[in-house]
Each structure stands twice: as C-alpha cells, then as structure tokens.
Design an enzyme around this catalytic site. Sequence first.
Site, mmCIF file in Angstrom:
data_model
loop_
_atom_site.group_PDB
_atom_site.id
_atom_site.type_symbol
_atom_site.label_atom_id
_atom_site.label_comp_id
_atom_site.label_asym_id
_atom_site.label_seq_id
_atom_site.Cartn_x
_atom_site.Cartn_y
_atom_site.Cartn_z
ATOM 1 C CD GLU A 136 29.536 7.934 25.828
ATOM 2 O OE1 GLU A 136 28.546 7.201 25.942
ATOM 3 O OE2 GLU A 136 30.117 8.462 26.807
ATOM 4 C CE LYS A 177 27.415 4.378 28.293
ATOM 5 N NZ LYS A 177 27.330 5.859 28.209
ATOM 6 C CB CYS A 212 30.961 6.742 29.201
ATOM 7 S SG CYS A 212 30.854 8.330 30.092
#
Length: 519
Positions: free
Chosen positions: A102, A201, A234
């Site tokens: 990321e 995300k 993440c």
Amino acid sequence: MHAPFALFVHDSDHSRSCEAPAMLPSQPLLHAAVFALAALQALASDTFIAAVYEHAVILPDATDEPVSPDEALALMNRNMDVLEGAIKEATQQGAHIIVTPEDGIYGWLFTRETIYPYLEDIPDPAVNWIPCTDPTRYGPAPVQERLSCMARNNSIYVVANIGDKKPCNSSDPGCPSDGRYQYNTDVVFDPEGKLVARYHKYNLFMSETQFNYPKEPEAITFETPFGKFGIFTCFDILFREPAVVLVSELQVDTVLFPTAWMNVLPFLTAVEFHSAWAMGMGVNLLSANTHNISLAMTGSGIYAPDGARTYYYNMKSGDGHLLIAELDSHPRLSPASSPAVSWSSYALSIKRFSLNDRDFSGLIFHDRFTFTELTKPEGNLTVCQKDLCCHLSYKMAGKREDEVYVLGAFDGLHVVEGQYYLQICTLLKCKSTDRNTCGQPVETAQTKFEMFSLSGTFGTNYVFPEVLYNGVQLAPGEFEVLCDGRLKSKHGTSKPLITVTLFGRLYEKDLPHPLRTSQ
C-alpha cells in the site's frame, strides 16, 4: 473454524477430529463428482510460487500545493523502477504472482488536494482492458500502462496500490464539494497485462483524509490456475467487511494484502497479527508492507494456515526486501488443513484455576486489561473480565528474578485509531519488574517455557492465535491449536517468549461503518 454446526468431540487428549461426519451422496453422484473434480484438478496447479516485496518508498516532498502531473509521474516512476526490479527478480525465481505494498508508488504525505496529480481513472475490470497495448483507452494512464507492461513482459500477476478518481456532480448527494471521489485502490494485472481486479479500500485509517470510502463494501475476487483470490488493504483486515466475507462466504483460497502497517506491540506487529489471521481464517495471506523505520513500518510475509512460509521484520536496515515461497493452491483441501475449532469448548469445561485475589489492571494500546502475575515457575492460572475468562497452564524453563510475566484478559470496545470489539487472552512479558509496565511494548525476553496452554471463554468463532519470540520473531511449527480451543506449545519454546495471545474479534458488536473509523 467457521462451521456453526460442527461437532466437538471431548476425549482424553482433545485432539481427535472435531467435525461431524458429512452425509455421503449416492454412488452415481459420488462418481460423477470425483470425475469432475479430477478433471478440474488436471487443469489446475496444486501449488504456486508467491512473492511479496517490502518496499522502502521514495516519498514526495511535503507541500501544501499540488505538484504538476509530470512531477507526480516522475516520483511514481522512481518507485516503479524499484518495483520493476523486484518483479524481474521474482520472475527469475519462478514466482507466479507478486504483491507490492500500500502507498508503494507515491507514499502517504498528502492532503486531498495534493494527492490529485497522482490519481488515475481506473475502470471496472469488466471492460477487458490491457493498458500495456491500449494505454489511452480511458485517458492518460501511464501508471496503469507501466504496471500492465511489467506483468505482461514478465508473465506474472502484479498486485499494486494506486489512487483512483471518479467524477461526480450535484445529482449525487454524497458527491464531495470538489466534484470527485478519490479512492485508495488495489489493482491486479494478469500475466497478459490485463486488469483483472480493482478494489477500493473500505476501512480507511484515521489519517487517510485524502480518500473517500466506497458507498458499499466491495468483495473482490478473481480466479487463477492456482486458486480463487481475494484482495483488501491494510486496516480492512481488522473488520468483517470485506475481509471475513471474502473467506467465510466467498471461499477464497488466497488473500492479497497490500499494507502500510505501523507495528504496535504486543499484539499488532505486522508479522504477528497477519500470520495469526491467516491461521485463524484458514487461508493463504500474501502480505506486502512498506518499509519505513522511523514510522515502525516493517514486516511482510507469505503465510499459510499452518504458519509462516517466510517472513521479514527488520528495524535496522533501510532497504526493501523480496520474499518468495511455495503455497498450496487450495489450502482447505490440503491434508494438513485444520478441523473446525470450538474456541470456548475447553475453557467452559473446567473450573477456575485460581481465586485471583491479587489481580491488577493495566493498559495495552489504550485498552484496560485485567492481569494476574505468574509468581511461580509453573502452575495454573485464571483471570476474568466481563464475559471472558482466560485459563493458562504453564511451566517455565527457569524463573528469572529480573523478568515478570502476566496472564491478561480484555473484553470490550477498542476506541483508539478506530473502534472495534475485542476479546483477548494473553500471556505476556512485562517491560520491567515494575507491574505498572505490564502491557507496554517490549521486544526482548530471556525466559523460555517448557510448556504453555492458553484458552478462553470466547463469544466468537473469530480468534487469531499469536506466539511471538524474542526480537519480534515468529514460532512457525512450534505451537498448535486444538479443536477444543487451546493454544498449546508442542515441545516448549525454542526462544525466549514475548507473548502468547488469543486475539478474538466480535464483529457483531462493532459500530456501523463509517463511525468506527471516524475517531
């Protein structure tokens, strides 16, 4: 682990198969199913070679004003030069897929305005697009073109994290005032260079104000010759959507996980939690972290349900690092696949080991735990908080006067850097002999254990088993989870112990999105 109707056998060693026998189909159906499965397997691979690259990102200069598109592309090309070298090396070592981190192409020092020159319009993969051979089909897309060509020229799946921009107008009540949505986005290009996956995300970290979250969570999967893959980013790993949905409902074999993970001891270092998540969920996890020592960012790995195949944690070197390992394409079908676990079965079946008249409290990452000290070289202890009781049986190889260990329990809502409900049982080393330091980050220890067995009365099926050794090192192959929920050493610890933890998540008690990530 996630089968609610599994049968849990209680016998002398609690180690027999934990699942009820399945109803067998009729013989003709069985023969047909076996033939179909054999035909599918003949076309697929039983194993594959995975690669992840931990990248020391070249960061832009901090600025309040947006740079020009050419300046933005120049910085991104510098990072992609490094990533391309890693991709070529991975290909030479036989890798079929590589995951990069990321923020790996432009960093994270941005406002909503200053990140805009780095963004591209990323189309839905359904458009069947190879940017390498048709780069201008959706406007300027030099980053997607280059990533596509890296995949195509090396005949490898390439996973990268970039930024997507989507225009909107006043007809959309959620449209930002600047007339566009900006998304933290993962992309996957196949060995022909075709865009096969795009993921926005959903669970943004508190500092990601430059991005919007999608209106609905996206559960993105794609098929390969070596299994079904899912992808998320993440902070997503701590929540039900999309992480648990991909595994429990969509039955992916392998999860791709670009991350920029800041390590937090004792439970949330990258290698520790990500390996535990793969084990707890029963899937492969390819975790690629950014590398930035000043922000405690390091820790990448290739994880299987039975432990880490390879991992990297280095707080001394400033360089990136390539990891390569072989994985089973379909870990659920592997003979080594673990049976379902009833996480509270053992803990509910026994009486409290101790009266705990010397319990005390302490903070771990802002959460108030209830602790009891391991005052003897061996013994049995219980500590409780709310609905959670944690049981520990242990024997130290030798009790040191200069080290203190405690058994801790936490049952409640974590409210810092996001809100999520936890149940945690932990055996951990305190920072010093002062009990007020119990729960503070510690990386070193000198005490080995001849045995440990940790269990808890968890109210969830989602529990992630962690064992961390001196120097933030994992313990693959040195512990096991029994079907009755005990996390148990196999033959003692080969290195001094920092923590043994059962990290439970009660997703159903979480606040609605986005409230849980807005603090």
